[in-house]
Motif scaffolding. Sequence first.
Motif, short mmCIF file in Angstrom:
data_model
loop_
_atom_site.label_atom_id
_atom_site.label_comp_id
_atom_site.label_asym_id
_atom_site.label_seq_id
_atom_site.Cartn_x
_atom_site.Cartn_y
_atom_site.Cartn_z
N PRO A 107 11.45 5.77 -14.02
CA PRO A 107 10.62 4.66 -13.57
C PRO A 107 10.88 4.28 -12.11
O PRO A 107 12.03 4.07 -11.72
N VAL A 108 9.82 4.20 -11.33
CA VAL A 108 9.91 3.83 -9.91
C VAL A 108 8.93 2.69 -9.67
O VAL A 108 7.75 2.79 -10.01
N LEU A 109 9.44 1.61 -9.09
CA LEU A 109 8.60 0.44 -8.82
C LEU A 109 8.55 0.19 -7.32
O LEU A 109 9.59 0.04 -6.67
N GLY A 110 7.36 0.14 -6.77
CA GLY A 110 7.18 -0.20 -5.36
C GLY A 110 6.51 -1.55 -5.24
O GLY A 110 5.42 -1.76 -5.78
N ILE A 111 7.18 -2.47 -4.54
CA ILE A 111 6.65 -3.82 -4.39
C ILE A 111 6.20 -4.02 -2.95
O ILE A 111 6.99 -3.86 -2.02
N CYS A 112 4.93 -4.35 -2.76
CA CYS A 112 4.38 -4.65 -1.44
C CYS A 112 4.60 -3.49 -0.47
O CYS A 112 3.98 -2.45 -0.59
N ASN A 113 5.52 -3.61 0.49
CA ASN A 113 5.79 -2.51 1.41
C ASN A 113 6.29 -1.28 0.64
O ASN A 113 5.99 -0.14 1.03
N GLY A 114 6.99 -1.51 -0.45
CA GLY A 114 7.42 -0.39 -1.30
C GLY A 114 6.23 0.34 -1.89
O GLY A 114 6.24 1.57 -2.04
N PHE A 115 5.20 -0.40 -2.24
CA PHE A 115 3.93 0.18 -2.72
C PHE A 115 3.33 1.04 -1.60
O PHE A 115 2.91 2.18 -1.82
N GLN A 116 3.32 0.50 -0.40
CA GLN A 116 2.76 1.25 0.74
C GLN A 116 3.55 2.54 0.98
O GLN A 116 2.97 3.58 1.30
N VAL A 117 4.87 2.47 0.82
CA VAL A 117 5.69 3.68 1.00
C VAL A 117 5.32 4.72 -0.05
O VAL A 117 5.17 5.92 0.26
N LEU A 118 5.14 4.28 -1.29
CA LEU A 118 4.80 5.23 -2.36
C LEU A 118 3.43 5.87 -2.12
O LEU A 118 3.21 7.04 -2.42
N LEU A 119 2.50 5.10 -1.56
CA LEU A 119 1.19 5.66 -1.22
C LEU A 119 1.33 6.71 -0.13
O LEU A 119 0.78 7.81 -0.22
N GLU A 120 2.08 6.36 0.90
CA GLU A 120 2.25 7.30 2.02
C GLU A 120 3.04 8.53 1.61
O GLU A 120 2.86 9.60 2.18
N ALA A 121 3.92 8.38 0.63
CA ALA A 121 4.71 9.51 0.17
C ALA A 121 3.91 10.39 -0.79
O ALA A 121 4.38 11.46 -1.19
N GLY A 122 2.74 9.93 -1.17
CA GLY A 122 1.93 10.71 -2.09
C GLY A 122 2.33 10.57 -3.54
O GLY A 122 1.87 11.32 -4.40
N LEU A 123 3.16 9.59 -3.84
CA LEU A 123 3.58 9.38 -5.23
C LEU A 123 2.60 8.49 -5.98
O LEU A 123 2.67 8.38 -7.20
N LEU A 124 1.73 7.83 -5.26
CA LEU A 124 0.66 7.05 -5.86
C LEU A 124 -0.64 7.36 -5.11
O LEU A 124 -0.61 7.70 -3.93
N PRO A 125 -1.77 7.23 -5.78
CA PRO A 125 -3.05 7.58 -5.15
C PRO A 125 -3.62 6.42 -4.34
O PRO A 125 -3.43 5.25 -4.68
N GLY A 126 -4.32 6.77 -3.26
CA GLY A 126 -5.02 5.74 -2.48
C GLY A 126 -4.35 5.45 -1.16
O GLY A 126 -3.41 6.13 -0.75
N ALA A 127 -4.86 4.42 -0.49
CA ALA A 127 -4.35 4.03 0.83
C ALA A 127 -4.57 2.53 1.01
O ALA A 127 -5.33 1.91 0.28
#
Lengths: 109, 237
Positions: free
Chosen positions: B81-101
């Motif tokens: 389990p990996v949780l990205g909060i706010c900027n952490g969400f943005q990091v996951l998007l940029e890392a390609g671990l989550l879809p979208g931008a």
Amino acid sequence: MATVRIIITLKPGILDAAGQAVRQGLHALGYEQAGEVRVGRYVEITVPDGLPPEGIHQMCERFLANPLIEQWRFEGLDASSMAASRPRARRPRPEGRPSGRNTDQRGLH
Amino acid sequence: MRAGVVIFPGSNCDRDCVHVLRGVLGQDVAEVWHGETALEGLDAVILPGGFAYGDYLRAGAVAATSPIMPAVRAFAQAGGPVLGICNGFQVLLEAGLLPGAMLRNHVQKFQCRPVHIRVESTRTPFTRALREGQVLRLPIAHGEGNYYAPPALLATIQDSEQVVFRYCAPDGRVVPEANPNGSLNNIAGVCSPGGNVLGLMPHPERASEAILGSEDGRLIFESLIAFVESRRPVPVG
């Protein structure tokens, strides 16, 4: 060494909130003639002579730009000016980018 | 549960996450500097809010190249389990671990206020203890939280139940007036296809104690803890 000048902007149709704010500022200063404003980024990179354009495209696709929302063009690799803005064949997805990113290749890539 | 909170240069919600997990919920927490390359002995990884690398280039873009990220990717790909909060969400998007931008907020303002979000999916470790349609009141604090995905990708995300939270009115109605940043279809949080990676813009760690005005955020962490505990082998004898 060559200096590559890269311009990155949001794709057409993508909301540019910064551009809208800049347009408001221009109007506030009396430049009512300012129409749509698009704000982007400018990046200069020195590279070895002879680097193929594909190398710069890869830098943009993997890191300098976000292909989901941004497009890019560049100049400085050779004598041609801003000639890199052309449709390209789709490449295999780079490591670390979701597959959805490369599905939309409209624009200047 | 032993959770790792990744700290990038410019993270500023890492201590809040550590405080809630360790101080409020009594969990074991490792603070992981972004320059490390291994995530060992962890049950969950959290990428906190802030402005990693000053949001240079794009929010989360430089952080996505940090030395720790291959380990985060491997942890996620192994089902962790990996949780990205706010900027952490943005990091996951940029890392390609989550879809979208993420785009800048459509209102051209940094948004810092409490919002309501509705639970759209309970298939993630972070929402399995919640119920679909449940409304949480959590604070947001971001300038680039305008979630975007091209039409085909958006359809995929929605069809595969990867939308986990939507901004809503206090009564749970998903309406344009409740959307603080222009996110497509009021999306406030999305998960990976497997559900084990979640990103959300609101800050659950800032709403996990009554003195802070809401304890709704704690439900997300408690859900995660219950998930981790449920996966532990039962001691024999």
